[in-house]
Design a protein around this motif. Structure first.
Motif, PDB file in Angstrom:
ATOM      1  N   ARG A 219       0.827  -1.205   0.000  1.00 23.34           N
ATOM      2  CA  ARG A 219       0.000   0.000   0.000  1.00 23.34           C
ATOM      3  C   ARG A 219       0.865   1.261   0.000  1.00 23.34           C
ATOM      4  O   ARG A 219       0.549   2.243  -0.664  1.00 23.34           O
ATOM      5  CB  ARG A 219      -0.917  -0.007   1.227  1.00 23.34           C
ATOM      6  CG  ARG A 219      -2.091  -0.961   1.095  1.00 23.34           C
ATOM      7  CD  ARG A 219      -2.782  -1.191   2.432  1.00 23.34           C
ATOM      8  NE  ARG A 219      -3.221   0.053   3.046  1.00 23.34           N
ATOM      9  CZ  ARG A 219      -4.326   0.718   2.742  1.00 23.34           C
ATOM     10  NH1 ARG A 219      -5.112   0.246   1.770  1.00 23.34           N
ATOM     11  NH2 ARG A 219      -4.668   1.811   3.371  1.00 23.34           N
ATOM     12  N   SER A 253      -7.380   1.102  -2.955  1.00 28.14           N
ATOM     13  CA  SER A 253      -8.687   0.984  -2.295  1.00 28.14           C
ATOM     14  C   SER A 253      -9.077  -0.471  -2.075  1.00 28.14           C
ATOM     15  O   SER A 253      -9.733  -0.800  -1.080  1.00 28.14           O
ATOM     16  CB  SER A 253      -9.760   1.688  -3.134  1.00 28.14           C
ATOM     17  OG  SER A 253      -9.501   3.079  -3.235  1.00 28.14           O
ATOM     18  N   SER A 256      -7.891  -1.738   1.364  1.00 29.07           N
ATOM     19  CA  SER A 256      -8.163  -0.964   2.578  1.00 29.07           C
ATOM     20  C   SER A 256      -8.790  -1.794   3.692  1.00 29.07           C
ATOM     21  O   SER A 256      -8.332  -1.776   4.841  1.00 29.07           O
ATOM     22  CB  SER A 256      -9.067   0.225   2.250  1.00 29.07           C
ATOM     23  OG  SER A 256      -8.399   1.135   1.402  1.00 29.07           O
ATOM     24  N   ASP A 260      -7.191  -2.756   7.362  1.00 29.93           N
ATOM     25  CA  ASP A 260      -7.857  -2.374   8.610  1.00 29.93           C
ATOM     26  C   ASP A 260      -8.077  -3.586   9.512  1.00 29.93           C
ATOM     27  O   ASP A 260      -7.901  -3.508  10.738  1.00 29.93           O
ATOM     28  CB  ASP A 260      -9.196  -1.703   8.299  1.00 29.93           C
ATOM     29  CG  ASP A 260      -9.025  -0.321   7.686  1.00 29.93           C
ATOM     30  OD1 ASP A 260      -7.915   0.241   7.792  1.00 29.93           O
ATOM     31  OD2 ASP A 260      -9.994   0.187   7.090  1.00 29.93           O
TER      32      ASP A 260
END
Length: 454
Positions: A219, A253, A256, A260
């Motif tokens: 990322r 994206s 993501s 998390d």
């Protein structure tokens, strides 16, 4: 169905003096390899069956290191040390395999090359042609007696090297970042090329899913690339650049939610949450199920033709005349101008915030700080004070974002109704308690002083 896992011993020292090949111990890198692969073997359930190990010192030590990573279960009572496995001939290994009792359904074999590679190819001709130290191959076989095994009858279910299971090991052998001594255009091109190569190199580790640091670094490379290209677009018009930026945003994206989940689960492993044991277990299991689903979806995307085509387009653009001409317009002065403009906008965004501002406003501020920092890293004369200030803001805003993420996943857990009503109430109380922590961080953000670009 039967399962066979083949593992080559970890990296060993070269013989010296009167030391025989059989006596060679692991070196430091070998110990790190075995530690990393212990988690792979556990995930593949390879430690739940019969574990058979060559009597050579390096294979026995490989097993000992693996066992040390699983202190909750004593493995040595399940291990077989066998002189027959100290062989370098595939035929001898196959003969040993066919002699196994029918009652054994799952086998882990820690041995030596080239015997392991030869056996793997006998089982499945599509098996890798090499098996580096510490690497493993997992085969599924028909539910027939071991002595009835036929050539080519196995399915290759998985294979991993230590460098795809551990980011620390990957990092030791990864390419070094480019030098910052060249001119502005060359420096930016080298940085973009480096990040592109990083994205490709990190992909196997991301897909393996053993060490979440691969995903984090993946990322970072995507975001760094996007920040640099956005800066380029702010300075000059570049045909096709808008499409590149859109693709980079889509790739980032897609990771993501998985990132998390990785962060939240890591937090649960290191910090005792304000939940009962049953609520903790239920929440952790639900999060892990979500994590596996997200990882499966990401792997499908990374293997999709569209993703591979986008990477090829990105690579072609980096070596194109369009890219070269765009970079030729850059200068330190122009980069400084963009940096100054973004700092002014950042200070305006901070001034516009209040304690009642929505979470999204703080989230957007965090993303803006990251882009400023990536641009500042690229500029050769950026002051250490500015870089330190940006890093401090990243940590502060990142902490706020982590709290938001925990709240969101706790809310999703409650909506899923996976837990009992009592467990969901516990999660709701924790979710509310996180709000107070967010308010503390918000006050610190509002108190931030403007940063000087010089």
């Amino acid at each position: 169905m039967r399962h066979l896992t083949l593992m080559r011993h970890a990296k060993a020292k070269q013989p010296s003096g009167d030391m025989t090949d059989h006596q060679r111990p692991l070196n430091k890198r070998g110990v790190r390899q075995a530690e990393a692969m212990a988690h792979v073997l556990q995930r593949w359930q390879a430690l739940e069956g019969k574990m058979c190990v060559s009597t050579a010192v390096r294979t026995r030590q490989t097993f000992d290191v693996i066992e040390a990573q699983h202190l909750e279960r004593k493995l040595d009572s399940h291990v077989l040390l066998d002189d027959a496995l100290y062989t370098f001939e595939g035929e001898a290994l196959l003969e040993w395999l066919k002699a196994l009792p029918t009652s054994i359904e799952r086998v882990l074999l820690i041995g030596h090359n080239p015997a392991l590679v030869e056996l793997a190819h006998w089982l499945n001709e599509e098996a890798p042609t090499s098996l580096p130290t510490g690497s493993v191959l997992h085969f599924t076989l028909p539910d027939t007696p071991w002595h009835a095994l036929e050539k080519g009858s196995a399915e290759l279910a998985g294979g991993l090297m230590p460098e795809t299971a551990s980011y620390a090991l990957f990092k030791r052998r990864a390419a070094e970042p480019p030098s910052t001594n060249s001119d502005t255009a060359s420096r930016l091109h080298e940085a973009l090329t480096y990040q592109f190569e990083r994205v490709k190199a990190l992909k196997p580790g991301v897909m393996a899913g053993v060490d979440p640091e691969f995903l984090h670094q993946y990322r970072v490379s995507l975001r760094r690339s996007r920040a640099m290209l956005e800066s380029l677009r702010a300075i000059t018009k570049v045909p096709g650049l808008k499409k590149r930026l859109k693709q980079l945003k889509q790739h980032a994206s897609a990771t993501s939610d998985l990132r998390d989940l990785d962060v939240f689960l890591e937090e649960l492993n290191h910090t005792e949450p304000p939940l009962s044991a049953s609520a903790q277990q239920r929440l952790r299991q639900w999060l892990q199920d979500c994590q596996r689903a997200e990882h499966t979806a990401l792997c499908q995307q990374l293997n999709a033709p569209g993703y591979l085509e986008a990477l090829e387009e990105w690579q072609r653009w980096l070596v194109s005349e369009t890219c070269e001409q765009a970079l030729a317009t850059l200068s330190s002065k122009r980069i400084q101008a963009v940096l100054d403009e973004r700092l002014v906008r950042h200070h305006e965004d901070v001034a516009a915030l209040s304690l009642d501002s929505p979470d999204e406003a703080f989230h957007e501020l965090r993303k803006g700080v990251k882009r400023i920092r990536y641009l500042a890293d690229l500029h050769p004369t950026t002051s250490k004070a500015l870089l330190a200030g940006l890093k401090q803001r990243q940590r502060l805003l990142g902490g706020h974002q982590d709290l938001c993420v925990r709240q969101a996943w706790l809310e999703a857990f409650n909506v899923s109704k996976e837990g009992t009503p009592e467990e969901r109430q516990e999660c709701a109380r924790w979710q509310a308690a996180l709000e107070a922590q967010k308010q503390t961080l918000r006050k610190k953000v509002l108190a931030l002083k403007p940063l000087a670009s010089g």
